[in-house]
Design a protein around this motif. Structure first.
Motif, mmCIF file in Angstrom:
data_model
loop_
_atom_site.group_PDB
_atom_site.id
_atom_site.type_symbol
_atom_site.label_atom_id
_atom_site.label_comp_id
_atom_site.label_asym_id
_atom_site.label_seq_id
_atom_site.Cartn_x
_atom_site.Cartn_y
_atom_site.Cartn_z
ATOM 1 N N TYR A 1 -12.369 -1.350 41.631
ATOM 2 C CA TYR A 1 -13.759 -0.907 41.764
ATOM 3 C C TYR A 1 -14.529 -1.757 42.763
ATOM 4 C CZ TYR A 1 -12.785 1.952 37.751
ATOM 5 O OH TYR A 1 -12.243 2.891 36.919
ATOM 6 N N SER A 2 -15.386 -1.085 43.522
ATOM 7 C CA SER A 2 -16.202 -1.791 44.505
ATOM 8 C C SER A 2 -17.405 -2.445 43.813
ATOM 9 C CB SER A 2 -16.674 -0.826 45.590
ATOM 10 O OG SER A 2 -17.382 0.246 45.023
ATOM 11 N N PRO A 3 -17.985 -3.471 44.436
ATOM 12 C CA PRO A 3 -19.184 -4.079 43.876
ATOM 13 C C PRO A 3 -20.314 -3.040 43.761
ATOM 14 C CG PRO A 3 -18.253 -5.478 45.583
ATOM 15 C CD PRO A 3 -17.530 -4.166 45.647
ATOM 16 N N ALA A 4 -21.179 -3.244 42.789
ATOM 17 C CA ALA A 4 -22.285 -2.302 42.570
ATOM 18 C C ALA A 4 -23.410 -3.028 41.854
ATOM 19 C CB ALA A 4 -21.806 -1.103 41.754
ATOM 20 N N GLU A 5 -24.516 -2.333 41.727
ATOM 21 C CA GLU A 5 -25.709 -2.922 41.133
ATOM 22 C C GLU A 5 -26.443 -1.867 40.318
ATOM 23 O OE1 GLU A 5 -29.609 -4.475 43.361
ATOM 24 O OE2 GLU A 5 -27.822 -5.649 43.830
ATOM 25 N N GLY A 6 -27.088 -2.290 39.258
ATOM 26 C CA GLY A 6 -27.927 -1.409 38.449
ATOM 27 C C GLY A 6 -29.164 -2.159 38.033
ATOM 28 N N SER A 7 -30.211 -1.426 37.683
ATOM 29 C CA SER A 7 -31.442 -2.102 37.274
ATOM 30 C C SER A 7 -32.221 -1.250 36.283
ATOM 31 C CB SER A 7 -32.314 -2.427 38.493
ATOM 32 O OG SER A 7 -32.726 -1.238 39.117
ATOM 33 N N ASN A 8 -33.154 -1.879 35.635
ATOM 34 C CA ASN A 8 -34.083 -1.213 34.737
ATOM 35 C C ASN A 8 -35.280 -2.143 34.586
ATOM 36 O OD1 ASN A 8 -35.192 0.667 32.886
ATOM 37 N ND2 ASN A 8 -33.147 1.143 32.107
ATOM 38 N N ILE A 9 -36.122 -1.859 33.595
ATOM 39 C CA ILE A 9 -37.316 -2.682 33.433
ATOM 40 C C ILE A 9 -37.306 -3.434 32.116
ATOM 41 C CG2 ILE A 9 -38.734 -1.162 34.867
ATOM 42 C CD1 ILE A 9 -40.082 -0.263 32.183
ATOM 43 N N LEU A 10 -38.000 -4.557 32.137
ATOM 44 C CA LEU A 10 -38.399 -5.281 30.941
ATOM 45 C C LEU A 10 -39.899 -5.084 30.860
ATOM 46 C CD1 LEU A 10 -38.336 -7.358 28.612
ATOM 47 C CD2 LEU A 10 -38.488 -9.145 30.356
ATOM 48 N N GLY A 11 -40.340 -4.363 29.847
ATOM 49 C CA GLY A 11 -41.777 -4.184 29.628
ATOM 50 C C GLY A 11 -42.266 -5.261 28.686
ATOM 51 N N VAL A 12 -43.038 -6.222 29.202
ATOM 52 C CA VAL A 12 -43.621 -7.260 28.350
ATOM 53 C C VAL A 12 -44.948 -6.711 27.842
ATOM 54 C CG1 VAL A 12 -44.462 -9.623 28.214
ATOM 55 C CG2 VAL A 12 -42.451 -9.092 29.609
ATOM 56 N N LEU A 13 -45.001 -6.542 26.527
ATOM 57 C CA LEU A 13 -46.092 -5.803 25.896
ATOM 58 C C LEU A 13 -47.303 -6.664 25.575
ATOM 59 C CD1 LEU A 13 -43.897 -3.891 23.276
ATOM 60 C CD2 LEU A 13 -44.609 -3.085 25.534
ATOM 61 N N THR A 14 -48.455 -6.013 25.567
ATOM 62 C CA THR A 14 -49.640 -6.562 24.920
ATOM 63 C C THR A 14 -49.811 -5.772 23.627
ATOM 64 O OG1 THR A 14 -51.097 -5.035 26.099
ATOM 65 C CG2 THR A 14 -50.770 -7.203 27.078
ATOM 66 N N THR A 15 -50.483 -6.351 22.663
ATOM 67 C CA THR A 15 -50.680 -5.657 21.393
ATOM 68 C C THR A 15 -51.758 -4.592 21.544
ATOM 69 O OG1 THR A 15 -52.292 -7.310 20.679
ATOM 70 C CG2 THR A 15 -49.995 -7.637 19.994
ATOM 71 N N SER A 16 -51.719 -3.629 20.647
ATOM 72 C CA SER A 16 -52.771 -2.610 20.606
ATOM 73 C C SER A 16 -53.320 -2.545 19.195
ATOM 74 C CB SER A 16 -52.239 -1.235 21.033
ATOM 75 O OG SER A 16 -51.346 -0.717 20.077
ATOM 76 N N VAL A 17 -54.525 -1.993 19.081
ATOM 77 C CA VAL A 17 -55.159 -1.779 17.780
ATOM 78 C C VAL A 17 -55.611 -0.334 17.735
ATOM 79 C CG1 VAL A 17 -57.091 -2.419 16.283
ATOM 80 C CG2 VAL A 17 -55.932 -4.179 17.647
ATOM 81 N N THR A 18 -55.216 0.372 16.679
ATOM 82 C CA THR A 18 -55.652 1.748 16.469
ATOM 83 C C THR A 18 -56.534 1.785 15.233
ATOM 84 O OG1 THR A 18 -53.631 2.627 17.451
ATOM 85 C CG2 THR A 18 -54.878 4.125 16.047
ATOM 86 N N THR A 19 -57.723 2.356 15.379
ATOM 87 C CA THR A 19 -58.637 2.493 14.248
ATOM 88 C C THR A 19 -59.020 3.958 14.097
ATOM 89 O OG1 THR A 19 -60.539 2.030 15.678
ATOM 90 C CG2 THR A 19 -59.611 0.179 14.459
ATOM 91 N N THR A 20 -59.154 4.383 12.852
ATOM 92 C CA THR A 20 -59.579 5.749 12.565
ATOM 93 C C THR A 20 -60.628 5.715 11.469
ATOM 94 O OG1 THR A 20 -58.841 7.994 12.079
ATOM 95 C CG2 THR A 20 -57.736 6.239 10.897
ATOM 96 N N ASP A 21 -61.532 6.694 11.475
ATOM 97 C CA ASP A 21 -62.631 6.739 10.518
ATOM 98 C C ASP A 21 -62.231 7.505 9.263
ATOM 99 O OD1 ASP A 21 -64.331 5.439 12.346
ATOM 100 O OD2 ASP A 21 -64.843 7.343 13.299
ATOM 101 N N ALA A 22 -62.875 7.153 8.133
ATOM 102 C CA ALA A 22 -62.710 7.913 6.895
ATOM 103 C C ALA A 22 -63.369 9.275 7.068
ATOM 104 C CB ALA A 22 -63.323 7.161 5.733
ATOM 105 N N LYS A 23 -62.823 10.287 6.423
ATOM 106 C CA LYS A 23 -63.353 11.649 6.518
ATOM 107 C C LYS A 23 -63.534 12.224 5.118
ATOM 108 C CE LYS A 23 -63.317 11.772 10.948
ATOM 109 N NZ LYS A 23 -64.566 11.819 11.684
ATOM 110 N N LYS A 24 -64.524 13.130 4.988
ATOM 111 C CA LYS A 24 -64.750 13.836 3.729
ATOM 112 C C LYS A 24 -64.815 15.318 4.027
ATOM 113 C CE LYS A 24 -67.283 10.226 1.367
ATOM 114 N NZ LYS A 24 -68.499 9.841 0.674
#
Length: 195
Positions: free
Chosen positions: A92-115
């Motif tokens: 086999y000949s030399p070759a290369e592959g790549s992808n990403i490393l996603g370094v995350l920040t945190t998220s906050v999800t808020t939802t309201d009470a409903k009646k």
């Protein structure tokens, strides 16, 4: 007189690097697969790089390497490049592959009470933020009483869905859950409240 050509044509392998997403300080595993035609598993070495810096050099085992790595706490959030350089071998000949490393920040999800009453249409709303700023885009799943009811778009940190309270509900408190899916740079999060 006949001549024998001993030069062998090398095959082109495919080098696949798995995408990785994690928060700073997390332990991650990078996986690289090298495959030839008909799912052959080449021999040879992989040089694994993160943003151009060599992390490890390993021999392939059945066409694969894995490398465990602890992300530094001070790594910059965002997209980083993972590159695998394959040395090649006698087939086999030399070759290369790549992808990403996603370094995350945190998220906050808020939802309201409903009646509402059985059969009423209510507007389920939520906000999604990361580091105090509105998350520009993404997807979230709305779950009521343990059942997925909709997948909606997050636009500029907000989402909204009109929900009809089912006739099989009784007079009691039900759970509303909004699960933001996250993306390559923002971690998933979940907001809970009551209906």
């Amino acid at each position: 007189t006949a001549t024998l050509n001993l030069n062998r044509t090398l095959k082109d392998p495919t080098v696949t690097v798995t995408k990785v997403k994690a928060l700073p300080g997390a332990n991650v595993t990078f996986t690289v697969n090298v495959e030839g035609p008909l799912s052959d598993k080449p021999a040879g070495q992989i040089i694994l790089k993160l943003d151009g810096k060599v992390l490890t050099t390993q021999n392939l085992t059945l066409g694969r390497i894995t490398y465990k790595y602890k992300l530094p706490m001070n790594i910059q959030p965002g997209i980083h490049n993972i590159t695998a350089v394959y040395s090649g071998d006698d087939k086999y000949s030399p070759a290369e592959g790549s992808n990403i490393l996603g370094v995350l920040t945190t998220s906050v999800t808020t939802t309201d009470a409903k009646k509402g009453a059985i059969g009423d249409k209510i507007n389920i709303t939520a906000k999604v933020t990361s580091n105090g700023a509105a998350v520009k885009t993404g997807k979230a799943t709305i779950i009521v009483n343990g059942m997925n009811v909709a997948k909606v778009d997050v636009v500029n940190g907000k989402l909204s869905y009109q929900y009809t309270i089912p006739t099989n509900f009784t007079t009691k408190v039900y759970n509303i859950k909004v699960k933001y899916e996250g993306n390559d740079t923002i971690a998933a999060s979940t907001g809970n409240n009551n209906l």
